[in-house]
Enzyme design. Sequence first.
Site, mmCIF file in Angstrom:
data_model
loop_
_atom_site.group_PDB
_atom_site.id
_atom_site.type_symbol
_atom_site.label_atom_id
_atom_site.label_comp_id
_atom_site.label_asym_id
_atom_site.label_seq_id
_atom_site.Cartn_x
_atom_site.Cartn_y
_atom_site.Cartn_z
ATOM 1 N NE ARG A 36 39.635 34.988 37.427
ATOM 2 C CZ ARG A 36 39.019 35.960 38.091
ATOM 3 N NH1 ARG A 36 37.790 36.324 37.725
ATOM 4 N NH2 ARG A 36 39.596 36.573 39.104
ATOM 5 C CD GLU A 71 37.950 38.624 30.752
ATOM 6 O OE1 GLU A 71 38.395 39.631 31.360
ATOM 7 O OE2 GLU A 71 37.164 37.831 31.257
ATOM 8 C CG HIS A 125 35.794 40.431 33.979
ATOM 9 N ND1 HIS A 125 36.947 39.723 33.775
ATOM 10 C CD2 HIS A 125 35.444 40.180 35.259
ATOM 11 C CE1 HIS A 125 37.296 39.065 34.873
ATOM 12 N NE2 HIS A 125 36.386 39.329 35.790
#
Length: 317
Positions: free
Chosen positions: A236, A265, A283
């Site tokens: 993360r 993000e 991602h």
Amino acid sequence: MKKVMISHDLFREGFRELMEIFEVIFPEKRRFSAEELKQVLPEIEALIPTYAFKVTSEIIDAAPKLKIIANYGTGYDNIDTEYATKKGIIVTNVPDPVVIPTAELTFGLILSLTRRICECDRKLRLPDGLKLGLLENLGTDVHGKTLGIVGLGKIGQALARYALASEMPILYTQRHRLDIEIEKLLHATYVPFDKLLKQSDIISIHTPITAETYHLFSDKKFSMMKDTSFLINTSRGAVIDESALIRALQNKKIAGAGLDVFEHEPKIPRELLEMDNVVLTPHSGTATIDTRNAMSRRASSNVIRFFEGRQDIDRVN
């Protein structure tokens, strides 16, 4: 027939069994609009959200019939799990299908970063090309380098198995030490976090985002790392203080970074985009066709088994 909502327009193949049993509602476009959600949420008894769909208390309140949230991924910080629990709603995740593909991408980032694969490919395509020569474009060996793994769960262990093929000594740190037999199998040594920072040549992050892990990598921690070390993050984004990372890279406190996730993000800082010693992926740790269908099947299985009254689901609350 019970209604199940899929938050995004995903491949139908992995949801085939679910669609045979329930009425499965997909968005007509890529995702549901606010107006469409108002119409759909009141009728659903199950929700399969992706990481990009935030299941807030407001969403939960708008779905009074909701009984299960079967998250489409292993991390579930996109869900207000505490509120779901308070409302008596079961939350599940998809732990197994994501393991190998994420570990594969992680090792790919390690190789790309240390051997400067992306950088050289990019520069070779420029009009002036890239100077070739025995002492040009030198990278760093992976073989024999110490790999520090922050969080030796399923993904971390899968990465460790890839690293063993390159004869990399493995250090790891996490809240609880693993069973000694697992350590022996992976040739992994448990060390305190600070010692891992000081001794590792490559550090890979595989920890969930919690209050404890938020900005785990800060200016202070970067100062402990070798100036020849590389940092990889496929967990993360907020585990790393991105501003501190940029400073560490600019000041040559570390040698480079491979990032699949970002603190804010989808926004990526311009500084990271412009650095040659940073490899970026969008991602995409689980972004393969095979994995997407496997994740769909697993999330579907959680919903089906839940309504069958079975206990063998990937429950997280």
